[in-house]
Design a protein around this motif. Structure first.
Motif, short mmCIF file in Angstrom:
data_model
loop_
_atom_site.label_atom_id
_atom_site.label_comp_id
_atom_site.label_asym_id
_atom_site.label_seq_id
_atom_site.Cartn_x
_atom_site.Cartn_y
_atom_site.Cartn_z
N ALA A 6 0.83 -1.20 0.00
CA ALA A 6 0.00 0.00 0.00
C ALA A 6 0.87 1.26 0.00
CB ALA A 6 -0.94 0.00 1.21
N VAL A 7 1.92 1.24 0.80
CA VAL A 7 2.82 2.40 0.86
C VAL A 7 3.54 2.56 -0.49
CG1 VAL A 7 4.91 3.32 1.93
CG2 VAL A 7 3.11 2.36 3.36
N GLY A 8 3.98 1.46 -1.06
CA GLY A 8 4.65 1.53 -2.36
C GLY A 8 3.73 2.06 -3.45
N THR A 9 2.50 1.59 -3.46
CA THR A 9 1.52 2.07 -4.44
C THR A 9 1.24 3.55 -4.25
OG1 THR A 9 0.49 -0.12 -4.54
CG2 THR A 9 -0.84 1.73 -5.29
N THR A 10 1.16 3.98 -3.00
CA THR A 10 0.93 5.40 -2.71
C THR A 10 2.12 6.24 -3.15
OG1 THR A 10 -0.45 4.75 -0.83
CG2 THR A 10 0.31 7.04 -0.90
N ARG A 11 3.33 5.74 -2.92
CA ARG A 11 4.53 6.48 -3.37
C ARG A 11 4.53 6.64 -4.89
NH1 ARG A 11 7.76 7.63 0.66
NH2 ARG A 11 7.93 6.21 2.44
N GLU A 12 4.16 5.58 -5.59
CA GLU A 12 4.09 5.66 -7.06
C GLU A 12 3.07 6.70 -7.50
OE1 GLU A 12 3.34 1.78 -8.66
OE2 GLU A 12 5.11 0.91 -7.68
N ALA A 13 1.91 6.71 -6.83
CA ALA A 13 0.88 7.68 -7.17
C ALA A 13 1.36 9.11 -6.89
CB ALA A 13 -0.40 7.38 -6.38
N LEU A 14 2.07 9.30 -5.79
CA LEU A 14 2.59 10.63 -5.47
C LEU A 14 3.65 11.07 -6.47
CD1 LEU A 14 2.77 10.65 -1.58
CD2 LEU A 14 1.37 12.10 -3.06
N THR A 16 3.71 10.20 -9.61
CA THR A 16 2.94 10.58 -10.80
C THR A 16 2.29 11.94 -10.59
OG1 THR A 16 2.50 8.25 -11.28
CG2 THR A 16 1.05 9.86 -12.31
N LEU A 17 1.75 12.17 -9.39
CA LEU A 17 1.12 13.47 -9.09
C LEU A 17 2.16 14.59 -9.12
CD1 LEU A 17 -1.36 15.10 -8.24
CD2 LEU A 17 -0.83 14.49 -5.86
N ALA A 18 3.33 14.35 -8.56
CA ALA A 18 4.38 15.38 -8.56
C ALA A 18 4.77 15.74 -9.99
CB ALA A 18 5.59 14.90 -7.76
N ALA A 19 4.87 14.74 -10.86
CA ALA A 19 5.21 15.00 -12.26
C ALA A 19 4.10 15.80 -12.94
CB ALA A 19 5.45 13.68 -13.00
N GLN A 45 3.98 13.66 0.67
CA GLN A 45 5.18 12.82 0.70
C GLN A 45 5.77 12.76 2.10
OE1 GLN A 45 7.36 14.63 -2.55
NE2 GLN A 45 6.67 13.05 -3.98
N ALA A 46 5.80 13.90 2.80
CA ALA A 46 6.32 13.92 4.17
C ALA A 46 5.44 13.09 5.10
CB ALA A 46 6.42 15.37 4.67
N ASP A 47 4.12 13.21 4.94
CA ASP A 47 3.20 12.42 5.77
C ASP A 47 3.41 10.92 5.52
OD1 ASP A 47 2.15 14.75 6.77
OD2 ASP A 47 0.32 14.69 5.54
N LEU A 48 3.61 10.54 4.29
CA LEU A 48 3.84 9.14 3.96
C LEU A 48 5.14 8.65 4.58
CD1 LEU A 48 2.64 6.76 2.41
CD2 LEU A 48 3.91 7.52 0.41
N ASP A 49 6.17 9.50 4.57
CA ASP A 49 7.46 9.14 5.17
C ASP A 49 7.33 8.94 6.68
OD1 ASP A 49 8.68 9.30 2.70
OD2 ASP A 49 9.46 11.33 3.03
N GLU A 50 6.41 9.65 7.32
CA GLU A 50 6.26 9.59 8.77
C GLU A 50 5.34 8.46 9.24
OE1 GLU A 50 4.99 13.39 10.13
OE2 GLU A 50 6.81 14.40 9.48
#
Length: 91
Positions: A6-14, A16-19, A45-50
């Motif tokens: 789930a975290v990996g999928t969210t990172r990928e989505a972020l 894509t969103l950042a791009a 991204q910071a929230d996901l890291d935390e």
């Protein structure tokens, strides 16, 4: 899906969103709205890291043994024998 998936999928989505936000910045320039979008992506991204690891005892899915089957058959009418209608209590 595991928490790592789930975290990996969210990172990928972020990513894509950042791009996409970068493309918006190239199109609209450095406007207040674009700066806010960029800030929002950075905050996500910071929230996901935390996040860290999931809380102990957290169960994202209900175990099948915890499910209670409710039959489709009508209830026994005697079950409602002593019940009063809400309409009887209305002013």
């Amino acid at each position: 899906m595991s928490s790592q998936d789930a975290v990996g999928t969210t990172r990928e989505a972020l990513t894509t969103l950042a791009a996409a936000v970068l493309r918006v910045r190239n199109e609209y320039g450095d406007t207040l709205g674009v700066r806010r979008l960029t800030s929002d992506v950075d905050r996500l991204q910071a929230d996901l890291d935390e996040l860290g690891t999931p809380a102990p005892g957290h169960r994202p899915d209900v175990a099948p043994r915890e499910l209670l089957e409710i039959p489709d058959a009508p209830y026994d009418e005697s079950m409602w024998q002593d019940a009063q209608s809400e309409a009887q209590h209305a002013p």
